[in-house]
Structure formats: structure tokens, C-alpha cells
Write a protein that holds these residues in place. Sequence first.
Motif, PDB file in Angstrom:
ATOM      1  N   HIS A  58       1.687   5.097  -2.578  1.00 18.86           N
ATOM      2  CA  HIS A  58       1.066   5.984  -3.579  1.00 18.86           C
ATOM      3  C   HIS A  58       2.115   6.644  -4.461  1.00 18.86           C
ATOM      4  O   HIS A  58       2.952   7.397  -3.972  1.00 18.86           O
ATOM      5  CB  HIS A  58       0.208   7.032  -2.880  1.00 18.86           C
ATOM      6  N   HIS A  68      -5.991  -0.011   6.214  1.00 23.59           N
ATOM      7  CA  HIS A  68      -6.210   0.919   7.344  1.00 23.59           C
ATOM      8  C   HIS A  68      -6.803   0.166   8.539  1.00 23.59           C
ATOM      9  O   HIS A  68      -7.790   0.567   9.138  1.00 23.59           O
ATOM     10  CB  HIS A  68      -7.143   2.078   6.951  1.00 23.59           C
ATOM     11  N   HIS A 108       0.842  -1.204   0.000  1.00 28.97           N
ATOM     12  CA  HIS A 108       0.000   0.000   0.000  1.00 28.97           C
ATOM     13  C   HIS A 108       0.875   1.251   0.000  1.00 28.97           C
ATOM     14  O   HIS A 108       1.351   1.689   1.041  1.00 28.97           O
ATOM     15  CB  HIS A 108      -0.931  -0.020   1.220  1.00 28.97           C
ATOM     16  N   LYS A 167      -8.553  -1.410  -6.409  1.00 30.61           N
ATOM     17  CA  LYS A 167      -8.666  -0.595  -5.188  1.00 30.61           C
ATOM     18  C   LYS A 167      -9.956   0.202  -5.248  1.00 30.61           C
ATOM     19  O   LYS A 167     -10.309   0.783  -6.266  1.00 30.61           O
ATOM     20  CB  LYS A 167      -7.475   0.375  -5.104  1.00 30.61           C
TER      21      LYS A 167
END
Length: 414
Positions: free
Chosen positions: A89, A234, A87, A178
Motif C-alpha cells: 500500500h 489474505h 500486495h 482491486k
Amino acid sequence: MHGTIRISLAVLLALAGTPAAAQESVYDLLLTGGHVIDPANDIDAVRDVAVRDGKIVQVAAAIPTGSAKRIVDVKGLYVVPGLVDIHAHHYGYAGSLFPDETAFPAGTTTVVDAGGPGWRNFEDYQEKILRRARARVFTFINSVGLGMGGEEDDIEDMNPRATADKILAFPDLIVGVKNAHFGGSGWTSVDRAIEAGRLSNTPVILDNTILSWTGRDTRTKVLEKMRPGDIHTHFYNDRHVEILDRRTNRVQPYMHAARKRGVLFDLGHGGGSFLWPVADRAMAQDFPPDTISTDLHAGSILSTESDMPNSISKMLLLGMPLRDVVYRSTVTPARTIKRFPQVGTLGEGRDADIAVLRLDEGVFSFHDAWGKKRLGTQRLLNVLTVRAGEIVYDRDAIAFPDWDAPGSNGRTRE
Ligand SMILES: [Zn+2]
């Protein structure tokens, strides 16, 4: 004429050199004396690691050093498979970071962009990020056509068929779907992402708010919507998954049931998703994340320093054994994206992706997303990173010769 001579010479050299080289087992790189933790091969002991042509060729005690081109003494350090961060970005919004500069200093050699591009702009992302990165980069494609660069609330732009077709067109690069940052209510965004996952036979990774106004709840999501192998990220947040009963602080029965049916839970630390009260109580009840990941972006790297060693150190503080944190930073993430054992092990013949870690003892403070501090006695630090056999990061210059050592010619590196 000149060309002909050169080719002949090369052929002669190859003919003369091949049998001798094979006999001598010349290694390009030999890491000696480190404590290897390679959970996939059940190794947790002092071993040498030999690399040739970008691959792991041997992991064994006391490999003869004679024929290695480069020997690095890593005594007192841990040698583990390059970390796998599912995970991060890299594309699609202001906080995106280019993979190499953040991954390699952290010992991460494989990263997954979590939802940067969608099916409409995948090729642009491929051109700008994938083609340039030395890190191994996979992608969870966004269920929204324009990905994070578009409007993630836009249900009209969530086309499961087009998303699945893009995955099927790039099976080596795209590992799943996602769905995240959806601000609306109801289940449509979740349903469409899972439909794209079903059509492409790939996992879906979700970040999905469960506050009362959304009309969504964790029980329905993890027991009825998500499939085995789908991932909730998360994990130690209390906005996206309600792990704990807020009255008793017990792990919710539906969380145990979800784990039992194969739903996966990803740390996804980031700037807002690691809270001591949630993490501490979940860990005390033996409810660890399946995968340790960073949710690294411009905000989280500055605020919570959520890189892999920092996220891992917090799990050590909460009682997860070292071997287990390595397992959940290498083997389980590789399995989650269906890239195990190609990735996540030091198995012989695998790409030589390696992290060399130092475990410091002392008093260290770590803070969570609410800005609350907690002291720990251990901190993990990455000191050397090898990607496909090349040293791509060397914090303490352990692989460098002394500048005035015999044989050093004093010339600068190019
Ligand atoms: Zn994220």
C-alpha cells in the motif's frame, strides 16, 4: 567552438573505445560466489552474476573478474531475482508507505499497489508515487473511483467501464483491479470489479468478507464468481476465505476445485491475515499460497513485520522448501500480474533486479496476527538489493571498499 571540440572528442573516444569495450565485456557489477536460485531458468547452484547497463548479461560459474568495474563477493549468500510483492500500500490512506524505503531493505524490487488509487485519482497517484519511486511499481486499480482515499463501501462509485478505460489508458502501469474492504452485503461489489476485469482483460484481486451477515460465501465466490487468473488475497485469514472446514480442519473441497480451475491465492500477510492455525493446517495438507506477499502498510510493518523476508521465513517454518519460496516470491507473482518473464528471473538480457539473501540458522520467534508466537530454526534476511543494475541497499556494506584500502582516496561520497 568549445562545444564543437567536446563533441568531436566524444565521437573520437566512442570510436576508439567501442571495439575494445565489446571485446573485454566490461561489467558494471559482478556478484561472485553466491548460490543462485533462479527457478525460471532452473538454476540452483553456485554461480557468478554479471551486470552491464542495468541488465543481466551472464549467469555462469567462475566468470573472469578482470574487467568488472565493481566486484562484490557474496559467498555464503543466496542470489535470487528481486522479490515481487503483489500486495502493498503506497497511496490513498493514512497507513500508506512510499515504496522504496520499505521495498529495497526487504529485497523487493517490484511492488504492486493494491487498490490505492481509483480511476478518478490515478493521475494524482502517478504524480506523487510512480514518478518518484525507483522501485518498479505496478497497480491494481481500485474498483471504487476514489480508491482507498474514498469510501470503499460506495457501490455507486464502482463504475466498471470507467475503471476499465483507465486500465486500457495505462496498460504499462495498471495490472488489474482491486476490490476490498467492502462492508456491505451481497455480491454487487464483487460483480462490478470482475466486470471491470472482463472489460480490460486483466485479473481482479479480492479481499472480501464471508461472514454470515454479508450473504457471501467462499464456495460461490471461488467457484462461480472468480475467473481463472483472479486472485484471492489474505489467504491464511479466516474472515475472507474459508479454506478449512472448521469442524474437521480439512481443506474444503471447493478450495481444491477453485485451484484446479485457475483461481489464485495470495498470502497478503498484513496485520490480520496470517494465522498459525489456518496456515499450519493448510500447509500440512499441501495447500500453499500461489504468491507470497506482504500487504505492507504502516500498521503491518510494525505489528507483524510482514515484509517479504519475514513472510518467507514463516513459509520456511511451515515446511516450504527454499527453492519453492523463491519461486512463489518471484516467478508466480510476476506471472500473476502478467509480467513474466520481464520480471521475476535472472535471465540474460533482463533488467538486473537482484536480491542477495542470508539464511540464518538458530532459534527465531515469529508471531501471527493473533499475537501467537512460534519458534523456527531458520530466518531469511535481505542484505543487498540491486535495482536495474544499481545497488540500492547494502545492509552490511559488502559492496563498499575498506576505508583505508589502497586506492581509497578518503573522500566522502556525495
Ligand atoms: Zn491490503
